[in-house]
Design a protein around this motif. Sequence first.
Motif, PDB file in Angstrom:
ATOM      1  N   GLN A   1      43.810  43.088  35.327  1.00  0.00           N
ATOM      2  CA  GLN A   1      43.011  42.370  36.321  1.00  0.00           C
ATOM      3  C   GLN A   1      41.579  42.902  36.338  1.00  0.00           C
ATOM      4  N   LYS A   2      41.449  44.229  36.205  1.00  0.00           N
ATOM      5  CA  LYS A   2      40.105  44.819  36.108  1.00  0.00           C
ATOM      6  C   LYS A   2      39.403  44.333  34.836  1.00  0.00           C
TER       7      LYS A   2
ATOM      8  N   GLU B   1      38.068  40.924  35.397  1.00  0.00           N
ATOM      9  CA  GLU B   1      36.867  40.971  36.233  1.00  0.00           C
ATOM     10  C   GLU B   1      35.637  41.343  35.403  1.00  0.00           C
TER      11      GLU B   1
ATOM     12  N   GLN C   1      32.468  38.826  34.414  1.00  0.00           N
ATOM     13  CA  GLN C   1      31.141  39.273  34.832  1.00  0.00           C
ATOM     14  C   GLN C   1      30.163  39.299  33.660  1.00  0.00           C
TER      15      GLN C   1
END
Length: 502
Positions: free
Chosen positions: A393-394, A397, A401
């Motif tokens: 999940q990180k 992200e 980004q």
Amino acid sequence: MRHLLIIIQCCLLSLAGPAQKNINEKLYSTFLGDTVDYTVWVPSNGSAGQQYTTIYTFSYGASDAAFTAELIYYLNKLNITHLPPIIVVNIQADMDGIGYNYETGLLTTKGVRMLECIKSEIFPVLEHKYQASQFRIYMGQSYGASYGNHLFLFQPELFSGYMLFSPEKLTPTQPPFEISDELIQFYGSRPTFYYLASGVDDLQRRQDYAGEIAQKVKRLDSIQFNFRYENLPTAGHNNSTAIGLPSALDFIYRAYNSFPELDSITSMSTALSQYEKRVTRFYGIKPEKNSFHIYQPFLSAIWQRIDTAWMRAAIHYFISEKTGGRQLRDFAYSCWVVGLNEEARQLYGKAVKKILADEMSLVFSPSTLITCYRELAFNIMKDNPENGWNLLQKALEVCLQHKGNIHISYYPDIYFYLGKFAADNNMNVKKGLNYLLLYVEKRKDLVDIIHVAFDEVYYTIGKCYDLLHDTSNATKYLQKALDLNASHGKAKSLMKKIQADK
């Protein structure tokens, strides 16, 4: 195959080499009784304690220092070759200032003074100010190349490398070029690199002269003395430097980029020690321990042997507090390859911490960070899939980004990895399936070879549907996978299981 390609691409992404910055300097010479102007190009990110080799040239002919400095940056940036940190120095002097005489092959009085200025004033100043080693390269073209041959014959202690392009000869005897017995003895005991090039489209007398020199110099070729001559196709007199310089640089630094120790040594510590000693003996510098091109051959040897002792020795040699996130990731992955999972976990942690704290502004760092999260999730966190899911999940992200960054290779593949992880661990399967279906939509118009193959995508979707007990859709997507790749073993096995359970 495509998964392997992705791993290889990630391994081969090396940090761009530093751009060169130029500094205009002046020096009052007591030998000349006048001021000498020169320009110095140094890598812009040089650090305290950094060692350099140096290329010297005059502002004469086609041996352009600015071009040389930018070419070094270009070759390193695009990984065409790997060169250590190099200072390039251009000394402002015309033919009268250089003082070489074609007729005698010797120097004028002013030329002798200029040479004394270079030896006794410019060399010491630059080597002190810029921490340059005494591995000096002379570069020259035409008149400048003939001057370089004078240095090679009469001042052999000054330079350890020569890059000479299209030396000029005016008559059959001018300038002379003869190698004495003393020179044979000298060059037999000192590491030296001599690169000579002429152009096929140059005047015949110049090509003949270069050929004559080559015949005489190649007698010196030995373990210590390294010689190469090229008669460059399509090159004339003025463009021989532009065409031959990449080859010359690659030749001069070949001992820096070769690793014969790995072919014969059974101890990694011994191989590393001998490589460092050889580089220091030839170039007067230490290997760049944070350079992918230096540590990668040693990691490759470790992979082939699956040797934990070699891996620990490499960590001890290469890894320090100054090591960057990219290198920490490479060593972490290599630890996992040889079965050192705890060491891998620690190095991944250091890599993530280093990137987040200091390196997110670097163009490759977001991709390296995602790689760390992905490899931790799939390889290291097998006993804790919840943590693995959170890491992915990180990764998502970070990917979203920075997806506009052309150096991010994970978009949209990050959606596949999330779906695959869900399917492999039978957790968050509905979310994983949604990620996979989103991936199919975003994957449609992308280049096949650099993204996950559709047969693997369809198989993973089918697996998710099977875990959700949706036999109809599971069969549908497994059949899609088999239509694309009839030999997909996992898809065939799952299809048989579903049919047997009906």
